[in-house]
Scaffold this active site. Structure first.
Site, mmCIF file in Angstrom:
data_model
loop_
_atom_site.group_PDB
_atom_site.id
_atom_site.type_symbol
_atom_site.label_atom_id
_atom_site.label_comp_id
_atom_site.label_asym_id
_atom_site.label_seq_id
_atom_site.Cartn_x
_atom_site.Cartn_y
_atom_site.Cartn_z
ATOM 1 N N TYR A 75 -9.252 -71.198 69.709
ATOM 2 C CA TYR A 75 -8.113 -70.667 70.464
ATOM 3 C C TYR A 75 -8.553 -69.615 71.473
ATOM 4 O O TYR A 75 -9.113 -68.566 71.108
ATOM 5 C CB TYR A 75 -7.071 -70.065 69.525
ATOM 6 C CG TYR A 75 -6.415 -71.049 68.588
ATOM 7 C CD1 TYR A 75 -6.503 -72.426 68.791
ATOM 8 C CD2 TYR A 75 -5.699 -70.605 67.488
ATOM 9 C CE1 TYR A 75 -5.901 -73.319 67.929
ATOM 10 C CE2 TYR A 75 -5.087 -71.492 66.614
ATOM 11 C CZ TYR A 75 -5.198 -72.841 66.841
ATOM 12 O OH TYR A 75 -4.598 -73.730 65.971
ATOM 13 N N SER B 221 3.538 -76.410 64.995
ATOM 14 C CA SER B 221 4.549 -76.952 65.908
ATOM 15 C C SER B 221 5.856 -77.246 65.184
ATOM 16 O O SER B 221 6.463 -78.305 65.370
ATOM 17 C CB SER B 221 4.040 -78.213 66.612
ATOM 18 O OG SER B 221 3.196 -77.879 67.684
ATOM 19 N N LEU C 196 8.639 -76.122 65.786
ATOM 20 C CA LEU C 196 9.711 -76.209 66.783
ATOM 21 C C LEU C 196 9.398 -77.240 67.849
ATOM 22 O O LEU C 196 10.034 -77.264 68.903
ATOM 23 C CB LEU C 196 9.936 -74.843 67.439
ATOM 24 C CG LEU C 196 10.372 -73.720 66.488
ATOM 25 C CD1 LEU C 196 10.509 -72.410 67.245
ATOM 26 C CD2 LEU C 196 11.671 -74.088 65.789
ATOM 27 N N ALA C 197 8.416 -78.107 67.558
ATOM 28 C CA ALA C 197 8.020 -79.145 68.513
ATOM 29 C C ALA C 197 7.716 -78.532 69.882
ATOM 30 O O ALA C 197 8.164 -79.018 70.916
ATOM 31 C CB ALA C 197 9.081 -80.230 68.621
ATOM 32 N N GLN C 198 6.947 -77.432 69.840
ATOM 33 C CA GLN C 198 6.538 -76.705 71.047
ATOM 34 C C GLN C 198 7.728 -76.243 71.887
ATOM 35 O O GLN C 198 7.609 -76.010 73.080
ATOM 36 C CB GLN C 198 5.556 -77.519 71.891
ATOM 37 C CG GLN C 198 4.226 -77.733 71.194
ATOM 38 C CD GLN C 198 3.152 -78.287 72.106
ATOM 39 O OE1 GLN C 198 3.400 -78.627 73.258
ATOM 40 N NE2 GLN C 198 1.934 -78.374 71.592
ATOM 41 N N GLY C 199 8.870 -76.056 71.252
ATOM 42 C CA GLY C 199 10.039 -75.531 71.939
ATOM 43 C C GLY C 199 11.154 -76.518 72.154
ATOM 44 O O GLY C 199 12.264 -76.124 72.530
ATOM 45 N N LEU D 117 12.901 -77.970 69.964
ATOM 46 C CA LEU D 117 13.962 -77.716 68.998
ATOM 47 C C LEU D 117 14.657 -76.375 69.201
ATOM 48 O O LEU D 117 15.565 -76.032 68.433
ATOM 49 C CB LEU D 117 13.402 -77.833 67.577
ATOM 50 C CG LEU D 117 12.931 -79.250 67.216
ATOM 51 C CD1 LEU D 117 12.223 -79.274 65.879
ATOM 52 C CD2 LEU D 117 14.105 -80.221 67.223
ATOM 53 N N LYS E 244 16.996 -75.891 74.352
ATOM 54 C CA LYS E 244 17.266 -75.321 75.675
ATOM 55 C C LYS E 244 16.791 -76.229 76.805
ATOM 56 O O LYS E 244 17.328 -76.180 77.903
ATOM 57 C CB LYS E 244 16.574 -73.961 75.811
ATOM 58 C CG LYS E 244 17.121 -72.889 74.892
ATOM 59 C CD LYS E 244 16.404 -71.569 75.113
ATOM 60 C CE LYS E 244 16.966 -70.485 74.211
ATOM 61 N NZ LYS E 244 16.276 -69.186 74.414
#
Length: 333
Positions: free
Chosen positions: A58, A199, A201-204, A206, A209
């Site tokens: 990372y 992940s 939140l599935a990279q956002g 979920l 927005k």
């Protein structure tokens, strides 16, 4: 905060993923930097988050170096479960041991609470990889061994090669990515092991927005879940999240996290690029969804079937689109 324990490893059900720290594709150096990351770690600890996950990969080691700064005080370091991962380029016994020492140096600590193989490498025998892990455990440099992105067969083989518990398997798991439910989650629940959901939140996605018109560029443009068609197909799931969020005075992201960690032996490691995001993530641990609400979300997710192929032109267009501040959802590690 709630906590779970497996094989003597006790962690918060909501952790902190540090993939974003030091990674330019996530806006490092432009949208946020060391000051924000240090504040995120400090606030996470104060909220009861104990599991902090990073990797030598990372940010080219920058994530580990920054966490080393954040956890420099011995009392602060003792309050967290620090996890890192070895890049499996050629994970032989000697390479695993050398990689761990590199991570320890960057992190400024004398041990890792959890050390994981980032991906399986079928060209290197499990016996060699796990011999390196045994050496590190014997020397007190690591406390627990984990794997990441392993099938159940490989997970069991790794444990047999180690001759002891491989306490966790870190896998992509969310309402929109549910393959681990087939075999990994039942095994973890039955064997007393942990699933670490990255992940979640599935990279956002979920966060409910994004739309086809506001899908992000950058690193997330490679995620097919952000295709216009997949966002359309995910809408019933997103709508269910919005409905339950309204009922609980929560956010869709918090509902999505609560669904993940209600499963026995599953913890989530969403990322955070601000104090507000880590506060929101931590609050999901307190969100109790009723059985009928969980079933409603699961049924909505059962109907989601992703588009697997997106045109090269559409992906290229989105890859070049910068993410805007108003449309950016919580980070997701």
């Amino acid at each position: 905060m709630r906590y779970v324990e497996a094989c003597g490893l006790r962690v918060s059900v909501i952790g902190l993923g540090a993939w974003q720290f030091g990674t330019p594709e996530w806006g490092w150096g432009a949208q946020y930097g060391p000051a924000e990351a240090l504040a995120v770690v400090d606030r996470a600890r104060s909220l009861g988050i104990t599991l902090i996950d990073t990797a030598e990969l990372y940010g080219g080691g920058e994530s580990e170096r920054l966490l080393g700064r954040a956890l420099a005080d011995p009392a602060v370091r003792a309050s967290v479960v620090l996890a890192s991962k070895v890049t499996p380029t050629w994970p032989t016994r000697d390479r695993v041991a050398a990689a761990a020492r590199g991570s320890l140096s960057r992190l400024g600590t004398d041990h890792l609470d959890l050390y994981q193989i980032h991906w399986p490498n079928p060209l290197v025998a499990q016996g060699s990889t796990m011999a390196g892990m045994r050496t590190l455990q014997a020397g007190g440099l690591i406390r627990h061994v984990g794997v990441s992105n392993y099938s159940l067969r490989r997970w069991r083989a790794a444990e047999a090669a180690l001759g002891g518990p491989v306490v966790s398997n870190q896998v992509r798991y969310s309402l929109l990515t549910r393959k681990p439910e087939r075999r990994l989650l039942p095994h973890a629940a039955a064997a007393g092991r942990l699933i670490v959901a990255y992940s979640p939140l599935a990279q956002g996605v979920l966060a409910a927005k994004y739309t086809a018109d506001t899908a992000p560029g950058g690193v997330r443009a490679r995620n097919l879940l952000f295709s216009a068609e997949n966002l359309r197909r995910a809408e019933p799931v997103l709508q269910a999240l919005r409905e339950l969020a309204h009922a609980h005075q929560a956010t869709p992201a918090q509902v999505a996290l609560a669904w993940v960690v209600h499963h026995p032996g599953v913890v989530a490691i969403p990322g955070a690029k601000s104090v507000a995001q880590v506060e929101s993530n931590a609050a999901a641990a307190d969100l109790a969804l009723a059985p009928d609400e969980l079933a409603h979300l699961t049924a909505a997710a059962d109907g989601f079937h992703r588009e697997l192929v997106v045109s090269a032109g559409a992906m290229a267009s989105r890859r070049l689109r910068p993410a805007t501040a108003w449309s950016r959802p919580p980070a997701d590690g």
